[in-house]
Design a protein around this motif. Structure first.
Motif, mmCIF file in Angstrom:
data_model
loop_
_atom_site.group_PDB
_atom_site.id
_atom_site.type_symbol
_atom_site.label_atom_id
_atom_site.label_comp_id
_atom_site.label_asym_id
_atom_site.label_seq_id
_atom_site.Cartn_x
_atom_site.Cartn_y
_atom_site.Cartn_z
ATOM 1 N N ILE A 186 0.847 -1.195 0.000
ATOM 2 C CA ILE A 186 0.000 0.000 0.000
ATOM 3 C C ILE A 186 0.882 1.245 0.000
ATOM 4 O O ILE A 186 2.040 1.209 0.405
ATOM 5 C CB ILE A 186 -0.939 0.045 1.228
ATOM 6 N N GLU A 187 0.304 2.329 -0.466
ATOM 7 C CA GLU A 187 1.004 3.610 -0.454
ATOM 8 C C GLU A 187 1.220 4.039 0.998
ATOM 9 O O GLU A 187 0.252 4.077 1.777
ATOM 10 C CB GLU A 187 0.161 4.640 -1.193
ATOM 11 N N PRO A 188 2.438 4.378 1.395
ATOM 12 C CA PRO A 188 2.693 4.725 2.807
ATOM 13 C C PRO A 188 2.292 6.168 3.128
ATOM 14 O O PRO A 188 3.118 6.999 3.486
ATOM 15 C CB PRO A 188 4.199 4.515 2.935
ATOM 16 N N SER A 189 0.997 6.429 3.030
ATOM 17 C CA SER A 189 0.504 7.787 3.265
ATOM 18 C C SER A 189 -0.515 7.853 4.398
ATOM 19 O O SER A 189 -1.054 8.924 4.667
ATOM 20 C CB SER A 189 -0.120 8.341 1.977
ATOM 21 N N PHE A 190 -0.778 6.723 5.050
ATOM 22 C CA PHE A 190 -1.713 6.684 6.165
ATOM 23 C C PHE A 190 -1.038 6.067 7.382
ATOM 24 O O PHE A 190 -0.231 5.154 7.258
ATOM 25 C CB PHE A 190 -2.969 5.890 5.813
ATOM 26 N N GLU A 191 -1.404 6.548 8.549
ATOM 27 C CA GLU A 191 -0.819 6.101 9.817
ATOM 28 C C GLU A 191 -1.418 4.755 10.227
ATOM 29 O O GLU A 191 -2.379 4.286 9.623
ATOM 30 C CB GLU A 191 -1.076 7.186 10.880
#
Length: 340
Positions: A186-191
Motif C-alpha cells: 500500500i502507499e505509505p501515506s496513512f498512519e
C-alpha cells in the motif's frame, strides 16, 4: 570435538562479511537435532529473499538462548556489541515512548541475529525511513478450534478477491503454523490507526459475505468454528513472523511465501529450514515482486470504514497492552459484561 566458534562468509551488497557464530553446535530444535550453525547457514542461503521481504524495517528479535524448548525474550533496541552494519531507527510505541529499534539491511545482519540466538524475526509493516506510515496491509488468518487448513485456504482466496475489488494486490504466505498471512503493498501515506481501520473494513465485509466461515469477533467466545481475521495485527508495534523466518516449533517450520496457484496443494509442515533453501533454488521467490511498481492507496477501504461507522459499526477492541483508545468499546468479554 566441535570448535567453540565458526566463522561464516556472508555475501552482501557491500561485499562479503565474516560473521562469527559462537557455540555453533548448540541444538536449537532438539527433535531434529538442528543446531545454531545450521540456522546460521540457513540464513546465508535465503539471505537475499529474507532481506527483500524484511529488510529496511524496524524489527524485533525473538531470542531463545537455550533452544526453542527453553526460555525466550524479545530484543528491540541494539544490544551492546552490535556490528556497524546493523543500524537502528527511532520508533514511537503505542505508549508514546520513543526508542531505537533494530533494522536489518543485508543478509549478514540476519546471520548476526542468529549469533544473538534469534529464531523468529518480527518486522514492522512500515519502513525505517517512514516508521509511522505502513507500506504493507497485513491480515492474519487465524484458524479457530473446529476449522481446518482447507478452511483457511478458502478464506484466503476470498480475501484475495475482495482486496482486488478495492484495488489491492494480495500476496500470501504460510504462518509456519496452522494459519496464513495475507499481505498487500500500500502507499505509505496513512498512519497505523488508519490502516487498522482499513483492515477492519475488509474483515467486516468478508464476514458479511461468508458469515459461517470467517469472523472479525475479537472475543474468542464469539468466534465459533470460523477463521478469525485478526485486525489487531495492523496496530503499531504489532508484528508477525516475517517471510522466510523460522518458527519456534518442533518441526522447525518456516513462514513461507507461496504462489496463489500453489495454495490448494501447499503443506505448511513441509516448509522448514531444511527444505526452504532448495525450494528457493527451484521454485524461486513468489514475493519477489511484492514491492515492485506503484502501490495503491487504502482510501477505498477507509471510505468503507466510514460507511460502516455511519451505519453504527464503530471501533473494535485494542490489545490489552494498549492505552484506552478513542471510541473503543469496553475491554471486557461479553459474557462478563454488566447487563443493563
Amino acid at each position: 570435538m566441535a570448535s567453540d566458534a565458526a566463522v561464516l562468509t556472508v555475501p552482501g551488497p557491500d561485499g562479503d562479511r565474516e560473521v562469527r557464530i559462537s557455540s555453533p553446535s548448540r541444538v536449537l530444535w532438539p527433535e531434529l537435532g538442528i543446531t545454531k550453525l545450521d540456522l546460521a547457514n540457513y540464513f546465508v542461503a535465503v539471505g537475499p529473499a529474507f532481506i527483500r521481504a524484511n529488510g529496511g524495517r524496524p524489527v524485533s528479535l525473538q531470542r531463545f538462548p537455550a533452544g526453542v524448548d527453553g526460555e525466550q525474550f524479545f530484543s528491540k533496541n541494539p544490544p551492546r556489541g552490535t556490528p556497524d552494519y546493523v543500524r537502528a531507527v527511532d520508533v514511537t510505541y503505542p505508549s508514546g515512548r520513543v526508542h531505537p529499534q533494530l533494522v536489518l539491511d543485508e543478509p549478514a545482519a540476519a546471520v548476526w541475529g542468529v549469533q544473538m540466538n534469534t529464531v523468529v524475526f518480527h518486522p514492522w509493516a512500515s519502513r525505517a525511513d517512514a516508521p509511522d506510515f505502513p507500506d504493507e496491509l497485513r491480515i492474519d488468518l487465524d484458524p479457530q478450534p473446529g476449522t481446518t487448513f482447507p478452511d483457511v485456504i478458502a478464506a484466503a482466496l476470498a480475501l484475495r478477491d475482495l482486496l482486488d475489488e478495492f484495488g489491492l494486490t494480495a500476496f500470501v504466505k504460510t504462518s509456519g503454523n496452522r494459519g496464513l498471512h495475507v499481505f498487500a503493498p500500500i502507499e505509505p501515506s496513512f498512519e497505523f490507526l488508519d490502516v487498522r481501520h482499513g483492515v477492519i473494513a475488509v474483515a467486516r465485509e468478508l464476514e458479511r459475505r461468508m458469515p459461517d466461515d470467517v469472523t472479525a469477533a475479537w472475543w474468542k467466545e464469539e468466534r465459533g468454528a470460523r477463521i478469525f481475521l485478526d485486525f489487531n495485527q495492523a496496530n503499531r508495534d504489532r508484528t508477525m513472523a516475517g517471510a522466510y523466518s523460522p518458527r519456534a516449533l518442533a518441526r522447525a517450520s518456516v513462514s513461507t511465501p507461496v504462489g496463489w496457484d500453489e495454495l490448494g496443494s501447499v503443506d505448511p509442515a513441509a516448509h522448514t529450514i531444511l527444505t526452504v533453501p532448495e525450494r528457493l533454488n527451484t521454485v524461486g521467490d513468489p514475493w519477489e515482486a511484492l514491492h515492485e511498481g506503484a502501490a495503491p492507496s487504502i482510501q477505498p477501504l477507509l471510505d468503507r470504514w466510514e460507511a460502516d461507522a455511519e451505519s453504527g459499526l464503530g471501533e473494535l477492541p485494542f490489545p490489552p497492552d494498549f492505552p484506552k483508545m478513542p471510541g473503543e468499546p469496553p475491554r471486557v468479554q461479553p459474557s462478563r459484561a454488566r447487563k443493563p
